[in-house]
Structure formats: C-alpha cells, structure tokens
Write a protein that holds these residues in place. Sequence first.
Motif, short mmCIF file in Angstrom:
data_model
loop_
_atom_site.label_atom_id
_atom_site.label_comp_id
_atom_site.label_asym_id
_atom_site.label_seq_id
_atom_site.Cartn_x
_atom_site.Cartn_y
_atom_site.Cartn_z
N VAL A 3 4.58 43.44 -0.37
CA VAL A 3 3.85 44.68 -0.65
C VAL A 3 2.61 44.34 -1.47
CG1 VAL A 3 3.93 46.97 -1.69
CG2 VAL A 3 5.98 46.01 -0.63
N GLN A 4 1.45 44.70 -0.96
CA GLN A 4 0.18 44.48 -1.66
C GLN A 4 -0.45 45.84 -1.96
OE1 GLN A 4 -1.97 42.08 1.13
NE2 GLN A 4 -1.15 40.18 0.28
N ALA A 21 3.77 51.36 -7.66
CA ALA A 21 3.55 51.57 -6.22
C ALA A 21 4.38 50.58 -5.39
CB ALA A 21 2.07 51.45 -5.89
N GLN A 22 4.46 49.33 -5.83
CA GLN A 22 5.26 48.34 -5.11
C GLN A 22 6.74 48.74 -5.09
OE1 GLN A 22 4.12 44.84 -7.32
NE2 GLN A 22 2.62 44.23 -5.77
N THR A 37 7.07 43.00 7.98
CA THR A 37 6.75 41.78 7.24
C THR A 37 5.87 42.05 6.03
OG1 THR A 37 4.85 41.36 8.66
CG2 THR A 37 6.94 40.29 9.24
N ARG A 38 4.90 42.96 6.17
CA ARG A 38 3.96 43.21 5.08
C ARG A 38 3.54 44.68 5.07
NH1 ARG A 38 -1.01 39.86 5.76
NH2 ARG A 38 -2.00 41.68 6.66
N VAL A 39 3.34 45.20 3.85
CA VAL A 39 2.86 46.56 3.65
C VAL A 39 1.66 46.49 2.71
CG1 VAL A 39 3.41 48.87 2.81
CG2 VAL A 39 5.18 47.51 3.93
N ILE A 60 -1.54 53.75 3.67
CA ILE A 60 -0.51 52.72 3.69
C ILE A 60 -0.41 52.18 5.11
CG2 ILE A 60 1.90 52.13 3.24
CD1 ILE A 60 2.04 54.51 1.37
N GLU A 61 -0.47 50.86 5.22
CA GLU A 61 -0.38 50.20 6.52
C GLU A 61 0.80 49.25 6.51
OE1 GLU A 61 -3.90 48.61 8.85
OE2 GLU A 61 -3.00 46.77 8.07
N ALA A 62 1.70 49.41 7.47
CA ALA A 62 2.87 48.54 7.59
C ALA A 62 2.71 47.70 8.85
CB ALA A 62 4.14 49.37 7.68
N ARG A 63 3.16 46.45 8.75
CA ARG A 63 3.06 45.54 9.89
C ARG A 63 4.46 45.15 10.37
NH1 ARG A 63 -2.14 43.67 10.60
NH2 ARG A 63 -3.53 44.27 8.91
#
Length: 114
Positions: A3-4, A21-22, A37-39, A60-63
């Motif tokens: 999470v970034q 937020a994380q 894998t990543r948010v 928010i973008e999730a992969r």
Amino acid sequence: MQVQVHTNDHIQGGESLIHWAQEEVATKLARFRDHVTRVEVFLSDVDAGKSGVADKRCVIEARPNGRQPVAATAEAAKVADCVAGALDKLVRSLGDDITRAKDRQGRETIRTAE
C-alpha cells in the motif's frame, strides 16, 4: 499487498495520515489480499487550500494479479470521509472484477487481460 499513499502539498497530516490510510486500506481490502499485489492512494485538495464543501479528493487504484487496474474516486469535506467513500466503491468494483474472472463453476476464465 503493498500500500502506497501519496499526498499533495495542501493535505495536512504527514506520517500519521499515511500510516492511518495504509491501515484502513489493509483492513477494508483484507479479503482481496490473495488477488491484489499493490494499492496506491492519492489524496489531494481540489481547490488548493481554499475552504469548500467537498474539496478533498481520494483516488485509490488497486492492481489485481493478471488483470487491469481498478480505480475508485470520492470527494468529501474531510480526508477520512473521502477515503472511506473511495474504499467502499473500490471494494464493490474489485468484487465484481474478480467474480467476472471466474466462470459459473469457479474455474478461471480464458479471457484474461494480457
């Protein structure tokens, strides 16, 4: 799941906001831990420091693994409200996206994004 959190210059809170937020993202997206894998969380002040009704924005973008990124956006007067709104939208979108990736018998579909 990594999470970034990214903020612009007009968002106050620093490290405590980023840590909060994380944790919120990790808690709300816990059921997707094996699929994502990543948010990335982007927090910004829409009107650059001037006060307004809904001047905070959260994107928010999730992969997901092997799929196209899924994003959600929300605006509110407070950072916490816009994060919660964007997370709710993202949970629904991720659930729909992952469900679409499987057929009726629960097998992976051959129609994956490459």
